[in-house]
Design an enzyme around this catalytic site. Structure first.
Site, PDB file in Angstrom:
ATOM      1  N   THR A 189      26.826  36.178  27.947  1.00 16.22           N
ATOM      2  CA  THR A 189      27.426  35.742  26.694  1.00 16.22           C
ATOM      3  C   THR A 189      26.395  35.328  25.647  1.00 16.22           C
ATOM      4  O   THR A 189      26.704  35.326  24.460  1.00 16.22           O
ATOM      5  CB  THR A 189      28.396  34.564  26.921  1.00 16.22           C
ATOM      6  OG1 THR A 189      27.697  33.506  27.564  1.00 16.22           O
ATOM      7  CG2 THR A 189      29.577  34.992  27.760  1.00 16.22           C
ATOM      8  N   ASP A 190      25.184  34.978  26.072  1.00 13.33           N
ATOM      9  CA  ASP A 190      24.225  34.441  25.104  1.00 13.33           C
ATOM     10  C   ASP A 190      23.996  35.373  23.920  1.00 13.33           C
ATOM     11  O   ASP A 190      23.986  34.939  22.769  1.00 13.33           O
ATOM     12  CB  ASP A 190      22.879  34.154  25.787  1.00 13.33           C
ATOM     13  CG  ASP A 190      22.863  32.801  26.467  1.00 13.33           C
ATOM     14  OD1 ASP A 190      23.947  32.199  26.613  1.00 13.33           O
ATOM     15  OD2 ASP A 190      21.767  32.345  26.859  1.00 13.33           O
ATOM     16  N   LYS A 243      29.029  33.446  19.221  1.00 10.07           N
ATOM     17  CA  LYS A 243      29.157  32.419  20.257  1.00 10.07           C
ATOM     18  C   LYS A 243      28.979  31.072  19.581  1.00 10.07           C
ATOM     19  O   LYS A 243      27.891  30.762  19.103  1.00 10.07           O
ATOM     20  CB  LYS A 243      28.100  32.634  21.339  1.00 10.07           C
ATOM     21  CG  LYS A 243      28.215  31.657  22.511  1.00 10.07           C
ATOM     22  CD  LYS A 243      27.204  31.972  23.616  1.00 10.07           C
ATOM     23  CE  LYS A 243      27.404  31.056  24.808  1.00 10.07           C
ATOM     24  NZ  LYS A 243      26.506  31.373  25.923  1.00 10.07           N
ATOM     25  N   THR A 256      26.332  36.036  33.305  1.00 11.62           N
ATOM     26  CA  THR A 256      27.136  35.155  34.161  1.00 11.62           C
ATOM     27  C   THR A 256      28.281  35.900  34.811  1.00 11.62           C
ATOM     28  O   THR A 256      28.625  35.675  35.954  1.00 11.62           O
ATOM     29  CB  THR A 256      27.683  33.991  33.310  1.00 11.62           C
ATOM     30  OG1 THR A 256      26.590  33.288  32.768  1.00 11.62           O
ATOM     31  CG2 THR A 256      28.515  33.049  34.145  1.00 11.62           C
TER      32      THR A 256
END
Lengths: 439, 623
Positions: free
Chosen positions: A182-183, A261, A106
């Site tokens: 970020t995943d 996360k 992202t």
């Protein structure tokens, strides 16, 4: 003159170049003037997407009685050819610089008009168009390593990132920032913590939870904070820097093996589990915990390789032993995410015993994410331990998986692999304590 | 001149992209702060208005209220478009005779003033075409959109703005007319008719701020000016007319400037801080007080043209000051208002000498916390002065409560929109339109004619009721058995008269009005007493009885006959000398004591009877 009323005018229109200006007339007498833009909805109704002169896009159904006429293009209307923002090239690196490695995700994505989703940027110029402030606090060098979303990254990509990081330090970088989706950023952070040794400066992973095409994106402020950390922090380990809360004023540093996360969308999704935060960036001031690992004299070193023949298995009620056994077949290392203190149903003991006797290393972690595993409290734990399952203390399942790949890469003897797994390598084990220091 | 209108009406159907209840809240449960920046949109050019706002580098604070969800906080992607809101927008489109699109595409419209947590407003075009009839003319509709409302600004300090999230995300229907409105009165009529039509759906929010108008105004030879966010319908004509005067003034000014050969040099940095070291009053006292810097800019040929030419409110100085305010300064000083504002004649001469000015030249001074801010202000002032040589710059203006407007920002271009790809598009099935067509509410004009016929009132009177409040209340009160004429008077006159003493009081509820009418009909006080009782309710009377007492209409132990007898007895002389002719003078005395409490006819009858009794009693006595 109508250009088409062929059997499928919708298809004819969709074959026009993006940005072509047309007047569309539907069978019921409606007229629309606008530029053709790609229709993101795949397989839905046969509509043509137009960008009208007022800037709105609309979908208009087309049928056999639809006709259209191509109009002269109007500059500035429709997506057409793009004007890049004025880009100030990064200042020539004088003095200590920070190397920014981009991988996609992202933080380095933009809207893709072909699919309607976001896609990673593919050029440095594109990235700079999004982050003109990137070099504001000092020299940066940007290297595009991948242009992939993080769910598409694999363990060999972790090795590539580690190599590029070592390369950046060898070339003289003060610190390295890795812009990452970020995943799976937590996995990469953990893996790099094991893969990198003798770091002479910070390695900072950073991402964005909200896309950079929105003025409220957390990408710019996260990236700015990460570059600040890489430039100024007295830190010789791998960290993640992301929003500490909802506001754009405080950022948390998390130790690579401890970070997870914890939310699918919030800016403050990243949290240190079990341990305290490694540091903060608050109103522009970087501070690092006193227990943080300090920079070494270098040179940075790749502590590889990884052996990818390992699996991570999440136990759940009803998991059939045969299914689990099939899943782990061929693995040299198996990380179990067990329940509670580190349990699986006792019916799984037979395949676990045979995997271990076949030479596999089996490690146990907890699904709870907070707290340690302990084999001695319940009978199941004792049986698993007796069978040779390694209880991996407070490692997160994904950290244990990354460490398993690393340990397997460093030893072929299961006893030696087990030794490596149990030994603290990157500060991944937290000394026993009663609570968390700062949270 | 020509004007177009954009009406924005809040819908009462839950938020547009999460469906959460839309409730205003005084309870704040958390807060956060963000900075926004202009993101590059679809064609990667940063919109001028967005860039201006971002250049101010404001820190935006947001207050979280109990119903706020993660969508409001921009911490979660939006949910699909609220289907009830879409149905309502489609209903409005059908009522206006507009043509819905076949597939709704939600767009992001960049608004970097911090009023949305995302930095954009989500908006979708629902329909085009159609028309509205008002005052006997028909006005074309250009578009009907469905969009999310912005946060509610609750505080603004220098450099920091606070928004509350209760208003953010409330669905708005936006109806834009073609630029066919010819004057302020027409603008108001069109706005009111569109308002009635929106209310006909029964799914709109009511009250202050739930309907807002943007006015797009241009005159021949000018450019489009947008006055954004007019909340008070009664002021629409004033905004329109004053804006026309402003634009005419600017065109006249252009001719004067051209004939004088006025010019605007490129901005250069001229600092005059030293001259004002000792300034002790006015804006320049900031030099000594806080270390502010003073920058100057010369405007050759502009002398005398910055102030108001004929004592009217239009003046170039005001336009230039608006630019200084737009970069966060309090305003500026210009040579046409000096000496004054703490600047002496000697200092003016010093400035003129320092800048090397002729007597026909003007100058402006900006006082800023630092050189950077002063230079930004001067750059914009120069740009605005240059635009004066061209005429009217296209811009957005903020309406002020006094009917004037203030510069807000350059008019955003069309590049400000790009698709909101987080929200799936919504195909509009023909069956959906059929369903909505089958249950379309009665059109306001048709309804007004029907009500007039049914209740024996004129269409004009029904129009006035709609104007003053709403026809639903009229119908409901009539249905509860009250006389149509009485209800009409209450809604058109009594209620507003009653609230004139308490403008901030909430509108009367249906039950309140019902109770007051019932009490009057039951004879507890006269029709004339209705405004006083309502007035007492508006100013805080807790119950109907309290209100009647506070209005002085409570009846004591003495009944009407008793009061009248007392008056007649104490005026026995007049009755004796004038007999039945005493009625007129005594009626005045009686009314002083019972006005509003009793019906006029009942009072008159009682008085006539009492006079007759007194006469016969006196006759008996003397004979």
């Amino acid at each position: 003159m109508p250009e088409s009323s062929s059997s499928d005018p919708g298809r004819t229109i969709r074959e026009l170049p993006v940005g072509a200006r047309i007047e569309l007339r539907s069978g019921d007498g409606r007229r629309y003037i606008g530029a053709v833009v790609p229709n993101h909805t795949v397989g839905s109704e046969p509509t043509v997407r137009l960008r009208l002169d007022n800037g709105y896009q609309v979908g208009i159904r087309v049928g056999p009685d639809t006709s259209f006429e191509r109009l002269p293009d109007v500059p500035g209307v429709g997506p057409g050819p793009v004007d890049l923002l004025p880009i100030t090239p990064p200042p020539a690196a004088q003095g200590p610089w920070v190397t920014v490695l981009t991988t996609g995700g992202t933080i380095a994505s933009r809207i893709d008009y072909a699919t309607g989703g976001v896609r990673p940027v593919k050029e440095e110029a594109e990235l700079l168009a999004f982050y003109p402030e990137l070099g504001r606090s000092g020299p940066v060098r940007i290297e595009m390593v991948f242009d992939r979303l993080s769910e598409d990254l694999r363990p060999d990509d972790w090795v590539t990132l580690a190599e590029r990081t070592v390369g950046a330090f060898s070339a003289g970088a003060r610190g390295v920032v890795i812009a990452h989706g970020t995943d799976t950023m937590g996995y990469t952070a953990a893996a790099l913590s094991f893969l990198l040794a003798d770091l002479p400066g910070p390695v900072v992973l950073v991402g964005a939870q909200r896309s950079p095409d929105r003025p409220s994106s957390d990408g710019p402020s996260n990236l700015h904070a990460a570059v600040q950390v890489a430039r100024s922090a007295s830190l010789g380990e791998v960290a993640v820097v992301m929003h500490a809360g909802l506001s754009d004023s405080e950022f948390s540093l998390h130790r690579g093996p401890w970070v997870r996360k914890m939310h699918s969308t919030r800016r403050d999704a990243f949290r240190s589990r079990n341990g305290p935060r490694l540091g903060t960036v608050r109103d522009g001031t970087v501070s690092v915990a006193e227990w943080a690992r300090r920079p070494g004299p270098g040179p940075a070193r790749l502590d590889g390789p990884l052996d990818p023949r390992a699996t991570l298995l999440w136990f759940y009620p009803g998991l059939e032993p045969a299914r689990a056994e099939a899943f782990v077949r061929g693995a040299r290392g198996i990380v179990l995410a067990g329940t509670g203190l580190g349990h699986v149903a006792s019916e799984h003991l037979p395949w676990i015993r045979s995997a271990i006797s076949g030479g596999a290393v089996v490690g146990m972690t907890t699904q709870c994410l907070e707290g340690r595993v302990d084999p001695y409290v319940y009978a199941t734990g004792r049986e698993l331990e007796r069978a040779g399952v390694l209880y991996l203390d407070d490692l997160l399942p994904e950290t244990a998986y990354a460490k398993m790949l690393w340990a397997l890469g460093h030893a072929s003897d299961p006893v030696r692999v087990a030794e490596l797994l149990r030994r603290d390598r990157a500060g991944e084990f937290l000394p026993r304590r009663t609570g968390r220091a700062d949270e | 001149m020509k004007a177009g209108l954009e009406v924005h009406q809040q819908l009462a159907v839950g938020k547009l992209f999460c469906g959460c209840p839309a409730e205003f809240s005084e309870e704040v449960v958390g807060a956060f702060a963000r900075r926004l920046r202009a993101a590059s949109g679809e064609n990667r050019s940063v919109d001028a208005a967005a860039a201006l706002q971002a250049s101010r580098d404001l820190l935006y604070h947001y207050e979280i209220v109990p119903p706020s969800c993660l969508v409001d906080l921009d911490e979660e992607p939006p949910a699909p478009l609220n289907p009830d809101a879409l149905d309502t927008a489609l209903t409005v489109a059908l009522l206006l005779g507009a043509t819905p699109v076949d597939e709704v595409v939600v767009m992001r419209k960049i608004v970097v003033d911090g009023s949305t947590t995302s930095g954009f407003q989500r908006t979708a075009l629902i329909a085009t075409g159609g028309s509205v009839e008002a005052g006997g003319r028909r006005y074309a509709i250009e578009s009907i959109c469905l969009e999310e409302d912005a946060g509610r600004k609750v505080a603004e300090r220098r450099g920091e703005v606070t928004y509350r999230l209760d208003r953010l995300g409330i669905p708005l229907v936006e109806i834009a007319t073609a630029p066919e409105i010819r004057n302020g009165a027409e603008a108001r009529e069109v706005a009111e008719e569109i308002g009635s039509l929106l209310r006909a759906t029964g799914r709109v929010r009511r009250g202050i701020g739930t309907i807002r108008e943007d006015l797009n105004i241009s005159i021949d030879g000018g450019r489009r000016i947008e006055i954004k966010g007019v909340q008070d319908l009664r002021r629409i004509h004033e905004y329109v007319e004053r804006e026309v005067r402003r634009q005419e003034f600017l065109l006249g000014l252009r001719e004067t400037l051209r004939s004088r050969g006025a010019r605007v040099p490129p901005p250069t940095w001229r600092e005059l801080t030293e001259i004002f070291r000792e300034a002790s009053s006015g804006p320049l006292a900031e030099v000594g007080r806080s270390g502010a810097v003073v920058g100057a800019f010369a405007l050759p040929g502009f002398a005398g043209l910055l102030r108001s030419p004929h004592g009217t409110e239009e003046r170039l100085g005001r336009e230039l000051a608006g630019q200084a305010r737009a970069v966060g300064l309090g305003g500026l000083l210009h040579s046409d208002e000096l000496p004054g504002h703490g600047v002496g004649a000697a200092q003016v001469e010093e400035i003129r000498a320092a800048l090397g000015l002729e007597s026909t030249d003007a100058f402006v001074l900006v006082v800023a916390p630092d050189r950077g801010a002063a230079e930004r202000a001067i750059a914009r002032v120069a740009e605005r002065a240059r635009a004066a040589l061209e005429g009217i710059p296209a811009e957005t203006r903020d309406p002020q409560p006094d009917g004037s407007t203030r510069y807000s920002r350059p008019l955003p271009g069309r590049d400000r929109m790009y698709p909101e790809t987080d929200v799936p598009t919504v195909p509009i099935a023909p069956e959906r339109l059929e369903r909505l067509r089958a249950s379309l509410p009665e059109r306001p004009a048709v309804r007004r004619a029907r009500l007039a016929r049914m209740h024996g009132l004129s269409v004009e009177m029904i129009g006035q009721i709609a104007h003053a409040g709403d026809l639903d209340e009229f119908e409901a009160l009539v249905e509860r058995g009250h006389a149509a004429a009485l209800v009409a008077r209450l809604l058109t006159q009594d209620a507003s008269a009653a609230r004139s003493g308490a403008p901030a009081a909430p509108p009367f509820s249906l039950d309140q009005m019902d109770a007051v009418l019932s009490a009057s009909t039951a004879g507890r006080f006269s029709k004339e007493g209705i405004p006083a009782v309502l007035g007492a309710l508006a100013t805080g009377a807790g119950s109907l009885d309290d209100a009647i007492a506070a209005a002085g209409l409570a009846r004591g132990g003495e009944d009407l006959e008793g009061i009248v007898d007392r008056v007649v007895r104490s005026n026995a002389e007049i009755v004796r000398s004038r007999g039945a002719e005493a009625f007129s003078p005594l009626m005045g005395d009686v009314m002083k004591q019972v006005r509003g409490r009793y019906d006029g006819k009942a009072i008159a009858d009682a008085l006539r009877r009492a006079i007759a009794r007194q006469e016969s009693a006196a006759g008996t006595g003397s004979g």
